[in-house]
Design an enzyme around this catalytic site. Structure first.
Site, mmCIF file in Angstrom:
data_model
loop_
_atom_site.group_PDB
_atom_site.id
_atom_site.type_symbol
_atom_site.label_atom_id
_atom_site.label_comp_id
_atom_site.label_asym_id
_atom_site.label_seq_id
_atom_site.Cartn_x
_atom_site.Cartn_y
_atom_site.Cartn_z
ATOM 1 N N LYS A 210 0.817 -1.221 0.000
ATOM 2 C CA LYS A 210 0.000 0.000 0.000
ATOM 3 C C LYS A 210 0.854 1.276 0.000
ATOM 4 C CE LYS A 210 -4.134 -2.062 2.024
ATOM 5 N NZ LYS A 210 -5.192 -1.955 3.026
ATOM 6 N N ASP B 296 -10.628 2.556 2.207
ATOM 7 C CA ASP B 296 -10.947 1.841 3.450
ATOM 8 C C ASP B 296 -11.840 2.680 4.367
ATOM 9 O OD1 ASP B 296 -9.788 -0.621 3.014
ATOM 10 O OD2 ASP B 296 -7.860 -0.057 3.870
HETATM 11 P P1 NAP Z 1 -1.537 -3.852 10.702
HETATM 12 O O1 NAP Z 1 -1.265 -2.627 9.901
HETATM 13 O O2 NAP Z 1 -0.503 -4.922 10.761
HETATM 14 O O3 NAP Z 1 -1.865 -3.367 12.214
HETATM 15 C C1 NAP Z 1 -2.108 -4.304 13.207
HETATM 16 C C2 NAP Z 1 -2.463 -3.588 14.522
HETATM 17 O O4 NAP Z 1 -2.814 -4.577 15.472
HETATM 18 C C3 NAP Z 1 -1.320 -2.791 15.119
HETATM 19 O O5 NAP Z 1 -1.849 -1.674 15.767
HETATM 20 C C4 NAP Z 1 -0.722 -3.767 16.118
HETATM 21 O O6 NAP Z 1 -0.130 -3.135 17.239
HETATM 22 C C5 NAP Z 1 -1.949 -4.502 16.596
HETATM 23 N N1 NAP Z 1 -1.585 -5.843 17.023
HETATM 24 C C6 NAP Z 1 -1.125 -6.852 16.262
HETATM 25 N N2 NAP Z 1 -0.895 -7.942 17.007
HETATM 26 C C7 NAP Z 1 -1.202 -7.604 18.280
HETATM 27 C C8 NAP Z 1 -1.154 -8.298 19.519
HETATM 28 N N3 NAP Z 1 -0.751 -9.565 19.597
HETATM 29 N N4 NAP Z 1 -1.562 -7.653 20.638
HETATM 30 C C9 NAP Z 1 -1.972 -6.359 20.579
HETATM 31 N N5 NAP Z 1 -2.016 -5.648 19.432
HETATM 32 C C10 NAP Z 1 -1.638 -6.275 18.305
HETATM 33 O O7 NAP Z 1 -2.863 -4.564 10.225
HETATM 34 P P2 NAP Z 1 -4.125 -3.905 9.488
HETATM 35 O O8 NAP Z 1 -3.942 -3.953 8.032
HETATM 36 O O9 NAP Z 1 -4.417 -2.622 10.122
HETATM 37 O O10 NAP Z 1 -5.265 -4.983 9.825
HETATM 38 C C11 NAP Z 1 -5.753 -5.152 11.149
HETATM 39 C C12 NAP Z 1 -6.949 -6.096 11.129
HETATM 40 O O11 NAP Z 1 -8.010 -5.506 10.410
HETATM 41 C C13 NAP Z 1 -6.675 -7.444 10.459
HETATM 42 O O12 NAP Z 1 -7.353 -8.450 11.160
HETATM 43 C C14 NAP Z 1 -7.291 -7.297 9.098
HETATM 44 O O13 NAP Z 1 -7.745 -8.528 8.574
HETATM 45 C C15 NAP Z 1 -8.456 -6.388 9.399
HETATM 46 N N6 NAP Z 1 -8.839 -5.576 8.231
HETATM 47 C C16 NAP Z 1 -10.113 -5.682 7.786
HETATM 48 C C17 NAP Z 1 -10.516 -4.923 6.707
HETATM 49 C C18 NAP Z 1 -11.933 -5.045 6.223
HETATM 50 O O14 NAP Z 1 -12.209 -4.577 5.110
HETATM 51 N N7 NAP Z 1 -12.821 -5.618 6.985
HETATM 52 C C19 NAP Z 1 -9.622 -4.055 6.078
HETATM 53 C C20 NAP Z 1 -8.317 -3.970 6.567
HETATM 54 C C21 NAP Z 1 -7.927 -4.748 7.650
HETATM 55 P P3 NAP Z 1 1.374 -2.547 17.221
HETATM 56 O O15 NAP Z 1 1.278 -1.178 16.586
HETATM 57 O O16 NAP Z 1 1.741 -2.493 18.651
HETATM 58 O O17 NAP Z 1 2.190 -3.506 16.413
#
Ligand code: NAP
Length: 276
Positions: free
Chosen positions: A72, A109
């Site tokens: 992205k 998004d």
């Molecule tokens: P990302 O950029 O990798 O961000 C992940 C976030 O979760 C970060 O803030 C991270 O914290 C936190 N995190 C990860 N593992 C953790 C743990 N074990 N304990 C506490 N916090 C944790 O991921 P993303 O793209 O934002 O996606 C996040 C979620 O949203 C995923 O499940 C994805 O499938 C979902 N999503 C859904 C859609 C939809 O259209 N429905 C779209 C996008 C994403 P740190 O900053 O501390 O690392």
């Protein structure tokens, strides 16, 4: 599915991994329902190759590309023009390729989240207190969208403080960093972490469920599974809970509308997203 001929145009998604993506099913169902002569494919593109892949798509006459992890930010650097959301987030999830070959980068998004929130819960964030759990790409888009929708405040709760701070800044004067204590008084709570998703974090909760209850709208952006343990607990405790399918579909609908100039057949796209 209509026949593919010499006039059929194409769009697709680039990412890695991407084979599990529901986007081809969602977009192809929309083309079939509207009689648009297009196909949508998934392309596994290695980290670092996004700019080359986008240029190749342009040269091949693609209509557009969806962009997912890990591309992205690279896509934001590769396009000719960025819309406001994509520029603020530093992330592009939708590239529209003009007839002149010009590349426009969008981030759909936030729009997808707000449209999904309205569709599922008829919830208007204006004047409401919101908590976002997580500070990654999805959280950042949601925080900016809630700010744009005139939420009263957006509290960001995240494991690492610097990411929380940077994400909260996207909310402007209504964004701040906080703790799960803020959940108790929130009107809207959004899980934007992968906790609860199928895989190693399947059993984990993004915040204690005791702070959730009646009168709240709870959104889990995870959609694998359709009901995480956290979402189930929120519903059991009387909150109105929804999963991430609507955000997924409405960000796709926004791409469809940019690429075709036509309204997206949302119900068909939701049905396709839910099909195994
Ligand atoms: P990302 O950029 O990798 O961000 C992940 C976030 O979760 C970060 O803030 C991270 O914290 C936190 N995190 C990860 N593992 C953790 C743990 N074990 N304990 C506490 N916090 C944790 O991921 P993303 O793209 O934002 O996606 C996040 C979620 O949203 C995923 O499940 C994805 O499938 C979902 N999503 C859904 C859609 C939809 O259209 N429905 C779209 C996008 C994403 P740190 O900053 O501390 O690392």
């Amino acid at each position: 599915m209509p026949a593919i001929t010499g006039t059929t145009r194409f769009a697709g998604i680039i990412g890695d991994p991407v084979r599990h993506s529901r986007s081809p099913a969602i977009h192809n169902a929309a083309y079939a329902a509207t009689g648009i002569d297009m196909v949508y494919l998934a392309f596994e593109v290695a980290r670092g190759d996004a700019a080359a892949a986008i240029d190749a798509a342009r040269r091949l006459g693609a209509v557009g590309l969806s962009v997912t992890m890990p591309h992205k930010a690279d896509a934001a650097a590769a396009v000719d023009d960025l819309d406001d959301d994509a520029a603020a987030l530093g992330a592009v999830n939708c590239v529209t390729i003009g007839a002149d070959g010009r590349l426009r980068g969008s981030n759909t998004d936030g729009e997808g989240f707000l449209r999904g929130l309205d569709h599922d819960a008829a919830f208007d964030p204006a004047g409401r207190s919101c908590v976002v759990l997580g500070a990654g790409g999805a959280a950042r888009a949601v925080i900016r969208a809630l700010s744009g929708a005139r939420a009263a405040d957006v509290v960001v709760v995240n494991r690492s403080a610097p990411a929380a701070q940077a994400a909260a800044a996207l909310g402007g004067r209504i964004g701040r960093v906080g703790s799960t204590a803020a959940v108790q008084t929130a009107d809207l709570v959004v899980n934007a972490t992968p906790l609860g998703m199928e895989g190693p974090a399947a059993g984990e909760l993004p915040c204690p469920v005791e702070v959730l209850g009646p009168g709240q709208v709870v959104i889990d952006l995870v959609y694998h599974p359709l009901e995480t343990p956290w979402l189930k607990a929120a519903r059991d405790r009387g909150a109105r809970g929804y999963n991430g399918v609507s955000m997924l579909v409405f960000q796709a609908a926004a791409a469809f509308e940019r690429w075709t100039g036509r309204p997206a057949p949302v119900d068909v796209m939701i049905a396709a997203a839910l099909q195994d």
